[in-house]
Design an enzyme around this catalytic site. Structure first.
Site, mmCIF file in Angstrom:
data_model
loop_
_atom_site.group_PDB
_atom_site.id
_atom_site.type_symbol
_atom_site.label_atom_id
_atom_site.label_comp_id
_atom_site.label_asym_id
_atom_site.label_seq_id
_atom_site.Cartn_x
_atom_site.Cartn_y
_atom_site.Cartn_z
ATOM 1 N N CYS A 179 52.427 64.084 1.267
ATOM 2 C CA CYS A 179 53.600 64.157 0.391
ATOM 3 C C CYS A 179 53.532 63.040 -0.633
ATOM 4 O O CYS A 179 52.977 61.978 -0.382
ATOM 5 C CB CYS A 179 54.901 64.128 1.188
ATOM 6 N N CYS A 218 51.672 51.345 2.466
ATOM 7 C CA CYS A 218 51.317 51.731 3.827
ATOM 8 C C CYS A 218 50.961 50.500 4.648
ATOM 9 O O CYS A 218 50.576 49.477 4.105
ATOM 10 C CB CYS A 218 50.115 52.674 3.826
ATOM 11 N N CYS A 248 53.342 61.580 6.116
ATOM 12 C CA CYS A 248 54.390 62.150 5.285
ATOM 13 C C CYS A 248 55.623 61.271 5.485
ATOM 14 O O CYS A 248 55.698 60.522 6.455
ATOM 15 C CB CYS A 248 54.656 63.591 5.707
#
Length: 166
Positions: free
Chosen positions: A88, A96, A12
C-alpha cells in the site's frame, strides 16, 4: 550457494486485507521455496471478512491469519526476512523499522479493497481485483531465478513485478 527457503514480509498500513491476502497466496503458491508473513504499521486488529471469504472460496488457508504489528518482525529473534514488500502507498511512505539482516525491499502498491464503499457486489469486485493483481505478482516472484541474479538485477526485477497488473 542456493538458499532453500526465502522469507517474505508483506507490509500494509492496516494489515487486514492486501498484505493478508499476499501472505496466504505466497504461502500456498510458493510452498517450499518461500515462507510469507504480513504486518502493518497501524494494524486493524482483525482480518477483513471479505478477504477471508475470498481466500476460502479460492481454497487458500485462512484460519491462522491475523492482523499483526510490524514491530513483531523488527526484533532480533524474529524470522530473518529476505524480502520486505509494501503493498500500500501509505506504508511505502512511512519510516519502516530497521529489519534485521537488511532484506531487499520493493513497493507493490495495490488499491485498498477495504476502502471501497458500495454494494456487496462492488466490494467483492474490488477484493477480487486486488486478489488477481497480487496473485499475478506472486506467481512472477515464485518463478524468479533469485539465485542467478545479482542484487541490482534482483532489485530491478522486484520493482518491475510491482508494476504488473492482473
Amino acid at each position: 550457494m542456493t538458499k532453500l527457503t526465502y522469507n517474505v514480509l508483506f507490509i500494509c498500513t492496516g494489515n487486514s486485507a492486501r498484505s493478508i491476502m499476499a501472505e496466504a497466496i505466497l504461502n500456498q503458491q510458493g510452498a517450499g521455496r518461500f515462507r510469507a508473513w504480513s504486518a502493518g504499521s497501524h494494524p486493524a486488529g482483525a482480518v477483513n471478512p471479505y478477504a477471508i471469504d475470498l481466500l476460502e472460496r479460492n481454497r487458500f488457508k485462512a484460519n491462522d491469519l491475523r492482523s499483526k504489528n510490524w514491530s513483531e518482525f523488527a526484533t532480533a529473534d524474529a524470522p530473518h526476512m529476505d524480502f520486505v514488500l509494501t503493498v500500500c502507498d501509505k506504508a511505502a511512505g512511512e519510516v519502516c523499522p530497521v529489519w534485521p539482516g537488511q532484506p531487499m525491499s520493493a513497493h507493490w502498491g495495490v488499491e485498498d479493497p477495504a476502502a471501497v464503499k458500495g454494494s456487496d457486489e462492488v466490494i467483492h469486485r474490488a477484493f477480487n481485483d486486488c486478489f488477481m493483481v497480487l496473485s499475478r505478482r506472486i506467481a512472477l516472484l515464485t518463478v524468479l531465478p533469485i539465485e542467478k541474479l545479482n542484487k541490482l538485477a534482483l532489485k530491478q526485477e522486484l520493482a518491475h513485478i510491482g508494476q504488473v497488473k492482473a
